[in-house]
Scaffold this motif. Structure first.
Motif, short mmCIF file in Angstrom:
data_model
loop_
_atom_site.label_atom_id
_atom_site.label_comp_id
_atom_site.label_asym_id
_atom_site.label_seq_id
_atom_site.Cartn_x
_atom_site.Cartn_y
_atom_site.Cartn_z
N ARG A 120 0.84 -1.19 0.00
CA ARG A 120 0.00 0.00 0.00
C ARG A 120 0.88 1.25 0.00
O ARG A 120 1.76 1.38 0.84
N MET A 121 0.67 2.12 -0.97
CA MET A 121 1.43 3.35 -1.03
C MET A 121 0.88 4.34 0.00
O MET A 121 -0.27 4.73 -0.07
N GLU A 122 1.72 4.74 0.93
CA GLU A 122 1.32 5.70 1.96
C GLU A 122 1.86 7.08 1.57
O GLU A 122 3.06 7.32 1.59
N LEU A 139 -8.95 12.84 -2.32
CA LEU A 139 -8.06 13.44 -3.31
C LEU A 139 -7.52 12.43 -4.33
O LEU A 139 -7.50 12.73 -5.53
N PRO A 140 -7.06 11.23 -3.93
CA PRO A 140 -6.55 10.29 -4.94
C PRO A 140 -7.59 9.93 -6.01
O PRO A 140 -7.26 9.85 -7.19
N GLU A 141 -8.83 9.76 -5.58
CA GLU A 141 -9.88 9.41 -6.54
C GLU A 141 -10.20 10.59 -7.45
O GLU A 141 -10.44 10.42 -8.65
N LEU A 142 -10.19 11.80 -6.89
CA LEU A 142 -10.44 12.99 -7.71
C LEU A 142 -9.32 13.19 -8.71
O LEU A 142 -9.57 13.53 -9.88
N ALA A 208 -2.02 2.88 -7.82
CA ALA A 208 -1.27 2.79 -6.57
C ALA A 208 -1.73 3.83 -5.55
O ALA A 208 -1.64 3.60 -4.34
N LEU A 209 -2.23 4.96 -6.03
CA LEU A 209 -2.67 6.02 -5.12
C LEU A 209 -3.89 5.62 -4.29
O LEU A 209 -4.04 6.06 -3.15
N SER A 210 -4.74 4.78 -4.87
CA SER A 210 -6.02 4.51 -4.20
C SER A 210 -6.31 3.04 -3.95
O SER A 210 -7.35 2.72 -3.37
N HIS A 211 -5.41 2.13 -4.36
CA HIS A 211 -5.70 0.71 -4.19
C HIS A 211 -4.49 -0.03 -3.62
O HIS A 211 -3.34 0.37 -3.84
N THR A 212 -4.77 -1.09 -2.89
CA THR A 212 -3.73 -1.98 -2.42
C THR A 212 -3.25 -2.85 -3.58
O THR A 212 -4.05 -3.27 -4.41
N LEU A 213 -1.95 -3.11 -3.63
CA LEU A 213 -1.36 -3.82 -4.75
C LEU A 213 -0.97 -5.25 -4.38
O LEU A 213 -0.48 -5.50 -3.27
N ALA A 214 -1.19 -6.16 -5.31
CA ALA A 214 -0.70 -7.53 -5.22
C ALA A 214 -0.59 -8.07 -6.64
O ALA A 214 -1.45 -7.76 -7.48
N PRO A 215 0.45 -8.83 -6.96
CA PRO A 215 0.64 -9.28 -8.35
C PRO A 215 -0.54 -10.05 -8.91
O PRO A 215 -0.90 -9.89 -10.08
N GLY A 216 -1.18 -10.86 -8.09
CA GLY A 216 -2.30 -11.67 -8.57
C GLY A 216 -3.52 -10.85 -8.95
O GLY A 216 -4.43 -11.36 -9.64
N GLN A 217 -3.57 -9.58 -8.54
CA GLN A 217 -4.72 -8.75 -8.87
C GLN A 217 -4.75 -8.32 -10.33
O GLN A 217 -5.76 -7.77 -10.78
N ILE A 218 -3.67 -8.54 -11.04
CA ILE A 218 -3.63 -8.17 -12.46
C ILE A 218 -4.84 -8.76 -13.20
O ILE A 218 -5.51 -8.07 -13.97
#
Length: 283
Positions: A120-122, A139-142, A208-218
């Motif tokens: 998660r990008m903080e 703000l990230p979504e906007l 990356a600004l608004s979502h948690t990342l994991a390789p399998g989510q591709i």
């Protein structure tokens, strides 16, 4: 019955996630519609861009400024990918298979470098939120919405009103005739492929600004983005954005009014309806 506040927040959230769908589909619709390449590697590039932004932001760089590094690198990758596909005259159907291989390779690279753990990008962007009436806007979504609209509108205007854009459309329509009128189809194709990869980098930063990342989510994003691209029309920069927002709002309202489990059915129901009743939209 859900309250009007819940419904309003759901619609707003649907617009924002739909804008992200459109941004994710921008490079795909251009490569598919104008280059005749079904580029599955585009989704892996989005996540690679997201992870690179995450890494650079962790080192102290502003997330949006990471595009100064990531976007040019992806542009060069896009140019190299198109050169490779053109060099071996890969057919549109086979580009699906070849780029699927690249997608798996990039996913493995991501997992090797960053592991399969959730990331998660903080950033300071995530702490900014405004209240408008009873609704909240993050703000990230906007930022994602504004970037998606600006890029889609800008590319649409370029293709419609500039000589470069008209040359690209002419080359996509009939390359031999366009070449007879002096259009350098090979150079334009390289530039367009590079631009599509750069758009993947932009989408990755927004992801990356608004979502948690994991390789399998591709793989989780492929279906809904494909639906947005096909509903919006191949080669149309504004199409995936409009279709993405329609899908996003429909999913959000479905979750609010019925149940979250029904939401994934929305995009494919809309896609099937378009294929059955308006096949020319995706031809």
């Amino acid at each position: 019955m859900p309250s009007f506040t819940l419904l309003g927040q759901s619609v707003l959230s649907g617009v924002f996630i739909g804008a992200l769908y459109g941004l994710l589909g921008l490079g795909l619709t251009l490569s598919w519609g104008l280059l005749r390449q079904i580029n599955l590697a585009h989704f892996a590039l989005v996540f690679l861009g997201a992870y690179m932004s995450y890494q650079l932001a962790g080192a102290g760089m502003d997330p949006l400024l990471t595009l100064v590094v990531v976007a040019p690198a992806f542009f060069l990758f896009g140019v190299a990918l198109h050169w490779l596909l053109a060099r071996f005259s890969v057919s549109p159907l086979n580009t699906l298979l070849v780029t699927f291989g690249f997608m798996v390779m990039i996913e493995s690279l991501i997992q090797w470098i960053w592991t399969a753990d959730f990331r998660r990008m903080e950033t300071h962007y995530g702490d900014v939120r405004w209240k408008i009436g009873q609704l909240y806007v993050a703000l990230p979504e906007l930022l994602t919405f504004l970037i998606a609209v600006s890029l889609a509108a800008g590319v649409w205007a370029l293709l419609r009103y500039t000589d470069l854009g008209k040359a690209m459309r002419a080359a996509a329509e009939d390359a031999p005739v366009a070449a007879a009128f002096g259009v350098n189809e090979k150079l334009l194709a390289l530039l367009l492929s590079g631009a599509c990869a750069a758009f993947a980098a932009v989408a990755g930063v927004c992801l990356a600004l608004s979502h948690t990342l994991a390789p399998g989510q591709i793989y989780a994003w492929i279906g809904v983005v494909f639906a947005a691209v096909m509903i919006g029309g191949l080669g149309n920069p504004l199409g995936p954005l409009v279709a993405g927002i329609v899908i996003g709002v429909s999913e959000a309202l479905t979750m609010a009014l019925i149940a979250p489990a029904w939401a994934p059915l929305v995009s494919f129901t809309l896609l099937i309806a378009i294929l059955l009743f308006r096949p020319s939209r995706v031809a």
